[in-house]
Design a protein around this motif. Sequence first.
Motif, PDB file in Angstrom:
ATOM      1  N   TYR A  84     -44.423 -21.463   7.413  1.00  0.00           N
ATOM      2  CA  TYR A  84     -42.986 -21.443   7.090  1.00  0.00           C
ATOM      3  C   TYR A  84     -42.761 -21.491   5.583  1.00  0.00           C
ATOM      4  N   ARG A  85     -43.506 -22.336   4.866  1.00  0.00           N
ATOM      5  CA  ARG A  85     -43.345 -22.437   3.411  1.00  0.00           C
ATOM      6  C   ARG A  85     -43.702 -21.127   2.732  1.00  0.00           C
ATOM      7  N   ARG A  86     -44.743 -20.460   3.247  1.00  0.00           N
ATOM      8  CA  ARG A  86     -45.101 -19.153   2.667  1.00  0.00           C
ATOM      9  C   ARG A  86     -43.987 -18.136   2.891  1.00  0.00           C
ATOM     10  N   ALA A  87     -43.399 -18.157   4.090  1.00  0.00           N
ATOM     11  CA  ALA A  87     -42.294 -17.241   4.385  1.00  0.00           C
ATOM     12  C   ALA A  87     -41.074 -17.578   3.538  1.00  0.00           C
ATOM     13  N   ALA A  88     -40.825 -18.869   3.319  1.00  0.00           N
ATOM     14  CA  ALA A  88     -39.672 -19.282   2.514  1.00  0.00           C
ATOM     15  C   ALA A  88     -39.783 -18.771   1.090  1.00  0.00           C
ATOM     16  N   ARG A  89     -41.014 -18.730   0.554  1.00  0.00           N
ATOM     17  CA  ARG A  89     -41.189 -18.188  -0.794  1.00  0.00           C
ATOM     18  C   ARG A  89     -40.845 -16.704  -0.830  1.00  0.00           C
ATOM     19  N   ILE A  90     -41.024 -16.016   0.297  1.00  0.00           N
ATOM     20  CA  ILE A  90     -40.760 -14.579   0.355  1.00  0.00           C
ATOM     21  C   ILE A  90     -39.261 -14.296   0.460  1.00  0.00           C
ATOM     22  N   ILE A  91     -38.557 -15.022   1.326  1.00  0.00           N
ATOM     23  CA  ILE A  91     -37.139 -14.708   1.550  1.00  0.00           C
ATOM     24  C   ILE A  91     -36.212 -15.620   0.753  1.00  0.00           C
ATOM     25  N   SER A  92     -36.743 -16.597   0.055  1.00  0.00           N
ATOM     26  CA  SER A  92     -36.042 -17.585  -0.782  1.00  0.00           C
ATOM     27  C   SER A  92     -35.931 -18.892  -0.012  1.00  0.00           C
ATOM     28  N   PRO A  93     -36.340 -19.993  -0.661  1.00  0.00           N
ATOM     29  CA  PRO A  93     -36.307 -21.310  -0.001  1.00  0.00           C
ATOM     30  C   PRO A  93     -34.909 -21.712   0.487  1.00  0.00           C
ATOM     31  N   ASP A  94     -33.866 -21.433  -0.323  1.00  0.00           N
ATOM     32  CA  ASP A  94     -32.509 -21.822   0.081  1.00  0.00           C
ATOM     33  C   ASP A  94     -32.075 -21.105   1.354  1.00  0.00           C
ATOM     34  N   ILE A  99     -38.968 -18.055  11.461  1.00  0.00           N
ATOM     35  CA  ILE A  99     -38.912 -17.632  10.062  1.00  0.00           C
ATOM     36  C   ILE A  99     -40.312 -17.351   9.538  1.00  0.00           C
ATOM     37  N   ALA A 100     -41.281 -18.184   9.912  1.00  0.00           N
ATOM     38  CA  ALA A 100     -42.665 -17.935   9.501  1.00  0.00           C
ATOM     39  C   ALA A 100     -43.140 -16.583   9.992  1.00  0.00           C
ATOM     40  N   ALA A 101     -42.794 -16.229  11.235  1.00  0.00           N
ATOM     41  CA  ALA A 101     -43.178 -14.934  11.794  1.00  0.00           C
ATOM     42  C   ALA A 101     -42.475 -13.796  11.072  1.00  0.00           C
ATOM     43  N   MET A 102     -41.185 -13.959  10.768  1.00  0.00           N
ATOM     44  CA  MET A 102     -40.435 -12.915  10.053  1.00  0.00           C
ATOM     45  C   MET A 102     -41.016 -12.672   8.665  1.00  0.00           C
ATOM     46  N   GLY A 103     -41.554 -13.730   8.053  1.00  0.00           N
ATOM     47  CA  GLY A 103     -42.167 -13.576   6.730  1.00  0.00           C
ATOM     48  C   GLY A 103     -43.412 -12.720   6.743  1.00  0.00           C
ATOM     49  N   LEU A 104     -44.019 -12.547   7.938  1.00  0.00           N
ATOM     50  CA  LEU A 104     -45.221 -11.715   8.063  1.00  0.00           C
ATOM     51  C   LEU A 104     -44.902 -10.253   8.354  1.00  0.00           C
ATOM     52  N   VAL A 105     -43.611  -9.924   8.437  1.00  0.00           N
ATOM     53  CA  VAL A 105     -43.192  -8.531   8.683  1.00  0.00           C
ATOM     54  C   VAL A 105     -42.589  -7.991   7.389  1.00  0.00           C
ATOM     55  N   PRO A 106     -43.339  -7.230   6.593  1.00  0.00           N
ATOM     56  CA  PRO A 106     -42.891  -6.829   5.248  1.00  0.00           C
ATOM     57  C   PRO A 106     -41.553  -6.106   5.235  1.00  0.00           C
ATOM     58  N   VAL A 107     -41.270  -5.281   6.234  1.00  0.00           N
ATOM     59  CA  VAL A 107     -40.042  -4.498   6.220  1.00  0.00           C
ATOM     60  C   VAL A 107     -38.805  -5.388   6.274  1.00  0.00           C
ATOM     61  N   ILE A 108     -38.930  -6.582   6.818  1.00  0.00           N
ATOM     62  CA  ILE A 108     -37.789  -7.499   6.878  1.00  0.00           C
ATOM     63  C   ILE A 108     -37.359  -7.914   5.470  1.00  0.00           C
ATOM     64  N   LYS A 109     -38.334  -8.215   4.637  1.00  0.00           N
ATOM     65  CA  LYS A 109     -38.004  -8.573   3.241  1.00  0.00           C
ATOM     66  C   LYS A 109     -37.316  -7.409   2.545  1.00  0.00           C
ATOM     67  N   GLU A 110     -37.780  -6.187   2.762  1.00  0.00           N
ATOM     68  CA  GLU A 110     -37.181  -5.023   2.118  1.00  0.00           C
ATOM     69  C   GLU A 110     -35.726  -4.861   2.538  1.00  0.00           C
ATOM     70  N   ASP A 111     -35.451  -4.989   3.835  1.00  0.00           N
ATOM     71  CA  ASP A 111     -34.081  -4.860   4.320  1.00  0.00           C
ATOM     72  C   ASP A 111     -33.204  -5.994   3.796  1.00  0.00           C
ATOM     73  N   LEU A 112     -33.773  -7.182   3.740  1.00  0.00           N
ATOM     74  CA  LEU A 112     -33.023  -8.337   3.253  1.00  0.00           C
ATOM     75  C   LEU A 112     -32.667  -8.165   1.775  1.00  0.00           C
ATOM     76  N   ASP A 113     -33.633  -7.728   0.963  1.00  0.00           N
ATOM     77  CA  ASP A 113     -33.387  -7.517  -0.465  1.00  0.00           C
ATOM     78  C   ASP A 113     -32.314  -6.459  -0.681  1.00  0.00           C
ATOM     79  N   GLU A 114     -32.379  -5.389   0.095  1.00  0.00           N
ATOM     80  CA  GLU A 114     -31.396  -4.313  -0.048  1.00  0.00           C
ATOM     81  C   GLU A 114     -29.989  -4.815   0.271  1.00  0.00           C
ATOM     82  N   ALA A 115     -29.856  -5.602   1.328  1.00  0.00           N
ATOM     83  CA  ALA A 115     -28.545  -6.125   1.706  1.00  0.00           C
ATOM     84  C   ALA A 115     -28.018  -7.109   0.671  1.00  0.00           C
ATOM     85  N   ALA A 116     -28.889  -7.969   0.140  1.00  0.00           N
ATOM     86  CA  ALA A 116     -28.466  -8.949  -0.864  1.00  0.00           C
ATOM     87  C   ALA A 116     -28.031  -8.255  -2.153  1.00  0.00           C
ATOM     88  N   GLU A 117     -28.782  -7.236  -2.543  1.00  0.00           N
ATOM     89  CA  GLU A 117     -28.434  -6.480  -3.762  1.00  0.00           C
ATOM     90  C   GLU A 117     -27.081  -5.791  -3.581  1.00  0.00           C
TER      91      GLU A 117
END
Length: 862
Positions: free
Chosen positions: A584-594, A624-642
Amino acid sequence: MKFSLKDYQDEAVKDVLDRLKKARKRWHEDGDKHAFSLTATTGAGKTVMAAAVFEALFYGHDDYEFEADPGAVVIWFSDDPSLNEQSRWRLQEAADKLTISDLVTVGNSFASDRFEPGKIYFLNTQKFSKNSLLVRGHDADDSLENADGQLIMPDMRSHTIWDTIRNTIEDPDLTLYLILDEAHRGMKEGGRSSSDGKPTIVKQLINGTGGVPGIPIVWGISATVQRFNDAVAGMQDRGTLPNVIVDAKKVQDSGLLKDTINLDVPDETGEFSTVLLRRGTAKLRDISEAWSEYALQQDDADRVLPLMVLQVPNSPNPQDIAKWLDTIFQEWPELADGHVANVFGEHKTETFGRHSVPYIAPERVEETQWVRILIAKDAISTGWDCPRAEVMVSFRAASDRTHITQLLGRMVRTPLARRIPGNERLNAVDCLLPHFDKKSVLAVVTSLMTGGEQGEELPGRRVLVNPVDLYPNPAIPEEAWEKLLALPSQSLPKRQTRPVKRLTALAHELAADALLADAGKAAHADLHKLLNGLQVRYAEQIRTARETILTVEGKTLRADVKTNGMTFDDFVESADYAVIEDAYRRAARIISPDLATSYSEHLALHAATEEDAEDALIAAHTVIAAMGLVPVIKEDLDEAAEKLANQWLNHYRISIKSLSDERQDVYRQIREMSADPLDSTLARPTTWLQPTTVRHAGSEELLPSFEKHMLSDGAGLFPCELNVWEAKILSAELKRDGAVAWYRNPARASQDSLGVTYEEGGDIRIVRPDFIFFVRLADGTTAADIVDPHGIQFGDALPKMRGLAKYAEINGAMYRRIDVIAEINGQFRVLDLTEASARAAVMAATTAKEAYENQAAGNYVT
């Protein structure tokens, strides 16, 4: 950190941590020692960068992907106790995680046998002198024998500071880091400090001495580290890591340093001390009033209170200083006697005629608001700086230019740590030199342009001799100003922050300015909806990743004693809580701890009706830990946040423009925390400083002056140095029908300069077109034209044209023309980039000349 790091500071911190991580690993695994340095020009904020490094070193940092070193011990070393105290105070001021107890000044009563982890110990050269209680007994002839014949220290200690250092180095659970502040000092040529051939204290710390091994990790910090680099490179049994070098241009562009240094010198030989001192006092009074007006405009109760440094010879005549002080008070009667202090080496109250002037420690001047006149001799002290010191009158002789530039180097930081938009007077420092002439001042100019220490020119810094103040030209119609301020300006990508973190930062600021209530909750609510949808969209990948997390696979070795045979049996076990939390902590670093925290609470809240709250939170962490292991999720999340951040920046653009300069600067930085920063509009210039003469072939020549510029002197003229091309083009443009105004676009990185990005060699750079002209059209509206003359002989000519072509494709509707001009075979050729054919020619060309030879180009009529 209490301060937001500038982009170059953030990059440097990341690089330093990378070096420290490697050095620590190699020390503990192989016993290898390493050294490296951080080079940054004066005023770059080296102590602030160090504070960020120490916070990450002691507590870890997700953004840098840096794990804390639980055994980290830091020695901060310099050759000046007062410099150490100033550094200690700055570290405490900058870092919110470092407490007073973490910053330890090592005094004579220090008695620990080893240093404690998580602390920074301040040591200086004097603590290692032969008479210091901390080292007595380190040499054999310093120790005594007790009644039993055992060696004891003269002060009854059981160990010296050298023993403490050795014990710390030899403790396998600790890592000792040596930070050399002002690292170029203490590295004498050949490594000897005196005729006895004994190495300097610094080199003893690095190399080891008397059975004490060298400190394993050495980090040198300075604006002048070449001597340190050379010394470390020649040492045995110590490797070097790549040095961290801060780009001087990025420092100047950041707004932390004043853009302009004005030097006032007499036009003729003679005694002008009183005249220039009166002028300097008038400048101090005027700049004080300007800061007061600015504070009122910005609704800021804490206005800047500038001071004057009065620099005197090393052996001054007290009666001369008395006369100079009398002159100051005659010019500015409102100034009281109690506003004067001295920083002489005698450290005492000085009497100059009727004036009694107390001593103040240099490091206290900036915070001591009552000091408005500071009497100093030479460079005061290394490491001292005072951003509110905005005027200096130096009575040093022309031969003392080194002392003058050293002291001016202490005055180059901007008082508010940011550039004041459109006001060069508030972004400048004035130096008046009564005993210099224009010829002898050139050496000072050269030194100031290179920061005084490095030898590397600071792009964007100007040193002006006897400049003139320019203000908005009353003859220019307001329509031209409105058009100028509506033009879109591009900026270089700064520190590329993760989009989710950028959005969170924007939400915090919008809420703080009451522009969007509960903006943080709104941002996270939008992202929660997105993550819910991504769970559905990538259900299969998430399920696979979840199984990976929840099972631990391994092998069991079975050995048969009789046959000596070995077999491996596979096993599968369920993961425990610690494994899930680590994932989970590793995934939090990927999608942001907050976001990870708020989303896990969101998931647990909706699941709490079905299961225990604690189990629901563990289940949420697993998702959340599982979602952090799916790279495309981070890409979609970054695009939406931007996308959401940019929508908010555009939606609240007008409201943001109504905020103070300080608040607008915060949003500007957020705009630029992106790979593709949004365009911004220009700030309205209010005061420019412009030279009136230029030196050619050893003589001074007056610069030509021109009418119709947006800013002008009292006669409505704008003095400006132009090359032959620029002069011809300016003349031609001002003769055209309807020409009402022109703007010499500043070449510096300021908010009143229009910038256009372009790509060269994989790097994003910026070009600032030379001229913007304003024309009144037949229908009564005002149009803007960019006219940019540039030679084709430079390698960046075509990349700049392509950048302007892309800018024109997006923003062409804002202009009547966007002309790029060059001389080809004796004829001025022009491409109007608002036309599609011209843009196509530029994009298809392999050289700038080829683009101008295309049929889309035409002859420029002068």
